[in-house]
Design a protein around this motif. Structure first.
Motif, short mmCIF file in Angstrom:
data_model
loop_
_atom_site.label_atom_id
_atom_site.label_comp_id
_atom_site.label_asym_id
_atom_site.label_seq_id
_atom_site.Cartn_x
_atom_site.Cartn_y
_atom_site.Cartn_z
N GLY A 183 44.83 -9.85 0.20
CA GLY A 183 46.00 -9.41 0.95
C GLY A 183 46.18 -10.20 2.24
O GLY A 183 47.27 -10.69 2.54
N GLN A 184 45.09 -10.35 2.99
CA GLN A 184 45.19 -11.08 4.25
C GLN A 184 45.40 -12.58 4.01
O GLN A 184 46.04 -13.25 4.81
CB GLN A 184 43.92 -10.85 5.09
N ALA A 188 48.46 -14.45 5.59
CA ALA A 188 48.30 -15.64 6.43
C ALA A 188 49.13 -16.81 5.91
O ALA A 188 49.79 -17.52 6.69
CB ALA A 188 46.82 -16.04 6.49
N LEU A 189 49.10 -17.02 4.59
CA LEU A 189 49.76 -18.20 4.03
C LEU A 189 51.26 -17.99 3.81
O LEU A 189 52.06 -18.86 4.13
CB LEU A 189 49.10 -18.57 2.69
N CYS A 190 51.62 -16.86 3.26
CA CYS A 190 52.99 -16.68 2.77
C CYS A 190 53.89 -15.91 3.74
O CYS A 190 55.10 -15.83 3.52
CB CYS A 190 52.98 -15.98 1.41
N ASP A 431 47.46 -4.63 -6.63
CA ASP A 431 47.67 -3.43 -5.82
C ASP A 431 48.58 -3.67 -4.61
O ASP A 431 48.94 -2.72 -3.91
CB ASP A 431 46.32 -2.89 -5.31
N LEU A 432 48.93 -4.91 -4.34
CA LEU A 432 49.77 -5.19 -3.17
C LEU A 432 51.19 -4.68 -3.41
O LEU A 432 51.64 -4.63 -4.56
CB LEU A 432 49.79 -6.70 -2.89
N PRO A 433 51.90 -4.33 -2.33
CA PRO A 433 53.27 -3.79 -2.49
C PRO A 433 54.19 -4.79 -3.19
O PRO A 433 53.92 -5.99 -3.23
CB PRO A 433 53.73 -3.58 -1.05
N ASP A 434 55.29 -4.25 -3.69
CA ASP A 434 56.22 -5.10 -4.43
C ASP A 434 57.19 -5.85 -3.53
O ASP A 434 57.76 -6.86 -3.94
CB ASP A 434 57.03 -4.25 -5.43
N GLN A 442 51.96 -3.13 5.76
CA GLN A 442 50.59 -2.82 5.34
C GLN A 442 49.56 -3.73 6.02
O GLN A 442 48.47 -3.29 6.41
CB GLN A 442 50.49 -2.99 3.82
N GLN A 443 49.91 -5.01 6.17
CA GLN A 443 48.92 -5.99 6.61
C GLN A 443 48.81 -6.13 8.13
O GLN A 443 47.73 -6.45 8.64
CB GLN A 443 49.26 -7.37 6.01
#
Lengths: 459, 209
Positions: A183-184, A188-190, A431-434, A442-443
């Motif tokens: 997730g992180q 960080a990238l996107c 599991d990450l949000p859509d 969240q992040q």
């Protein structure tokens, strides 16, 4: 902003070294991606301090490097030469120091053109020193000003290709890598990386427009290459480094969305995916870059290269000659082989490419996802996604799927202790949000404000 | 020292809830803070050994280190009350001109896990800051990290600054991708560690713990 809604190269049959759908012609007449692979030489100083008292000595190092390299390139009948000057941090912090070297290199290339008819082009890559302030100050301040000044002056002096290894989001990505936190990594990238790239490359593009030169491209060096090195050192799983590489393509793509036209920066191993998406020529490095660092992708990295680089080498004496000259000679011979295969026709070139791919792919997850077959799949997933976040999530899942397929078909070996990580990564990504908004909400609480000022990223 | 198997196991598996619960339980039962600390360090020693043997990865070490940190938050006041001195105090940072910090962070993590008191002074650290921190915290060790060949000279400048400050036996350990034992010898560093796991052994050797 350019939008890439479908890959420029949809079939892996067409993803080949030396040929790009959108080649770039330099002032000297080199056509990058036009059917010839060119050597790209990079070099750095031996261990020494960079300060006013050593500037004359530094000048002499670079003068000798370019003189020796161009002479050898002419002797070996190189079809052309790309020279990359990647500064060391003080040379970007003090643009006058960096420009001394730019002028020396341009002068050396012009002399070689006049004397031997050597075609050449210079790429200048200032350092991204914005992280010298902690938390990094991304859009203003003396490090920003100095970097922009060097870009501007280098372009004005005759540098045709501008690149950078930008670091937006790295302060979050470093910690995410150590925890293998998918997730992180995507955040960080996107999210952070994408926002920073969009700002940074819009500025660089304006500079290139003023001077009639080109935005060449960026790299995930500080991101996916860090992951690759950590995996090589057995710090993190190789499968995680492979997935990180796939996600990094989403971030590096932003340079092309903002006007870059290649060749993408050599250490961006994700460039094969970017070539499939954009159709622009790309620099790559592999087996002939061991002078700079080790990697598990020495052969496969050549599959789609348009320029073939050594990454960097110190100006030291070896038995053969000074190290940059030795390094260039290796590159020229590598290029000769690829160019001979191209001259024999597409089937022969594809045969060589397939040998390059297969010889590495079975041994390492990262090599496997950087094969032409994998790259076109990753490219499709990225262009199909409606935004950068969803591209990151989708490409993470696709890269895990690719690795599983490789394992199941015996085309990829993965250590037993690494295999549970495929489940871990897949579950974490799934599991990450859509949608991006929920993902950012969240992040962001997980980001340490002492390390990262989210305001620098419009958050 | 009396073994406390479930506490050691909690660290080995990174079970934070069990680590804190068992630490509190042992304190409530009247066990000495030093005995409890020994059980925690035994767990991290095992984690360090498995990491060095390439059986586990950094995230697993970090998860164990987090469990240790939470247990230490409960234990530390009792250790202070009991007059406990850490095995060693180490200052660590990346030298001036260099921003790379992953290697430095990993070494700091391994040192903490080994029971050292670690003062992380960050990246791009000038020589005088290392000296100040070593004085301020009465450190026995200074760890220097560098990734760039052009910042290696800053290691020598830092070693020279430490020597000039006459810090009474403080040992300097260096590491980073371009660093070698011969470079450490050349600049007068006391030790060189090729990787994070070895950095623990190097400090143990140097300070005799």
């Amino acid at each position: 902003m350019v939008s890439f809604s479908q890959p420029a190269i949809a079939s892996s049959d067409e993803l080949l070294f030396g040929r790009s759908p959108r080649p770039l012609t330099t002032r000297s007449g080199m056509v990058l991606g036009g059917g010839t692979v060119y050597p790209e030489l990079n070099f750095t100083l031996p261990t020494m301090t960079v300060e006013p008292a050593t500037l004359d000595q530094i000048d002499e190092h670079y003068r000798q490097i370019i003189q020796d390299a161009t002479r050898r390139a002419a002797e070996l009948h190189a079809p052309g030469l790309i020279v990359e000057f990647e500064t060391v941090p003080p040379m970007t912090e003090h643009p006058d120091w960096g420009m001394r070297v730019v002028d020396i290199l341009i002068d050396g290339l012009e002399k070689a053109r006049d004397k031997d008819g050597l075609k050449s082009v210079l790429r200048v890559t200032p350092n991204d020193n914005r992280e010298f302030v902690r938390p990094p100050q991304m859009r203003s301040g003396r490090y920003w000003d100095a970097m922009v000044e060097l870009f501007e002056r280098a372009a004005a002096a005759g540098t045709e290709l501008l690149s950078i290894e930008s670091v937006g989001g790295k302060e979050v990505h470093d910690d995410a890598l150590q925890m293998c936190d998918v997730g992180q990594v995507i955040f960080a990238l996107c999210v952070l990386g994408e926002r920073d790239m969009r700002f940074l490359w819009t500025q660089i593009h304006a500079i290139t427009e003023r001077h009639g030169v080109h935005c060449a491209g960026d790299t995930a060096c500080g991101f996916a290459n860090t992951a690759m090195v950590l995996a090589e050192q057995k710090m993190i799983p190789r499968v995680f480094a492979a997935v990180d590489r796939a996600i990094s393509a989403v971030r590096s793509l932003v340079a092309y969305e903002c006007g870059a036209v290649g060749p993408g920066k050599d250490c961006g191993y994700e460039n094969i995916v970017l070539k499939a998406i954009t159709g622009f020529p790309m620099a790559h490095e592999g087996k002939s870059a061991t002078c700079a660092h080790l990697s598990p992708v020495g052969n496969v990295a050549a599959c789609a290269c348009d320029t073939w680089s050594n990454e960097s080498v110190q100006h030291l004496k070896l038995l053969g000659a000074m190290a940059p000259t030795c390094s260039l000679e290796s590159l020229i011979y590598d290029c000769r082989l690829m160019n001979e295969a191209l001259a024999d026709g597409q089937p022969q070139a594809r045969q060589l490419r397939d040998w390059l791919a297969r010889s590495d792919a079975i041994h390492d997850p990262q090599a496997y996802i950087l094969t032409p077959d994998s790259a076109v799949r990753l490219a499709k997933v990225i262009t199909d996604a409606p935004d950068h976040y969803r591209a990151g999530k989708a490409v993470a899942l696709e890269s895990v799927a690719l690795l599983r397929e490789g394992l199941e078909t015996d085309r990829l070996r993965i250590d037993e202790r690494e295999r549970p990580w495929l489940d871990t990564i897949e579950q974490a990504a799934a599991d990450l949000p859509d949608d991006a908004e929920a993902f950012i909400a969240q992040q962001t609480p997980m980001v340490d404000p002492a390390k990262c000022d989210l305001g620098q990223y419009e958050l | 020292m009396k073994p406390i198997p479930d506490l050691t196991e909690a660290i080995k598996t990174g079970n934070r809830a069990l680590a804190t619960e068992a630490t509190q339980r042992e304190l409530d039962a009247g066990n000495s803070p030093q005995e409890i600390l020994a059980a925690l360090v035994a767990g991290m020693d095992d984690v360090g050994r498995r990491f060095k043997a390439n059986e586990i990865f950094v995230p697993e070490v970090l998860i164990a280190a987090r469990a240790m940190k939470e247990a230490m938050a409960i234990l530390e006041p009792k250790l202070v009350e009991a007059g406990y001195e850490p095995l060693a105090t180490a200052v660590i940072g990346t030298v001036q001109g260099d921003l790379h910090d992953i290697g430095k962070n990993l070494v700091a993590m391994m040192w903490k896990g080994a029971g050292f008191n670690v003062i992380d002074v960050g990246t791009n650290v000038p020589p005088e800051r290392f000296v100040e921190a070593a004085k301020e915290h009465s450190a026995q060790v200074i760890g220097l990290s560098a990734l760039l060949t052009t910042t290696m000279p800053a290691m020598k400048q830092t070693v020279d600054a430490v020597n000039a400050a006459e810090l009474n036996g403080v040992k300097v350990v260096i590491g980073g991708a371009p660093i070698t034992q011969s470079f450490a010898d050349e600049i007068g560093a006391d030790g060189f560690a090729p990787d994070a796991a070895s950095a623990v052994d190097r400090v143990r050797d140097l300070v005799g713990v």
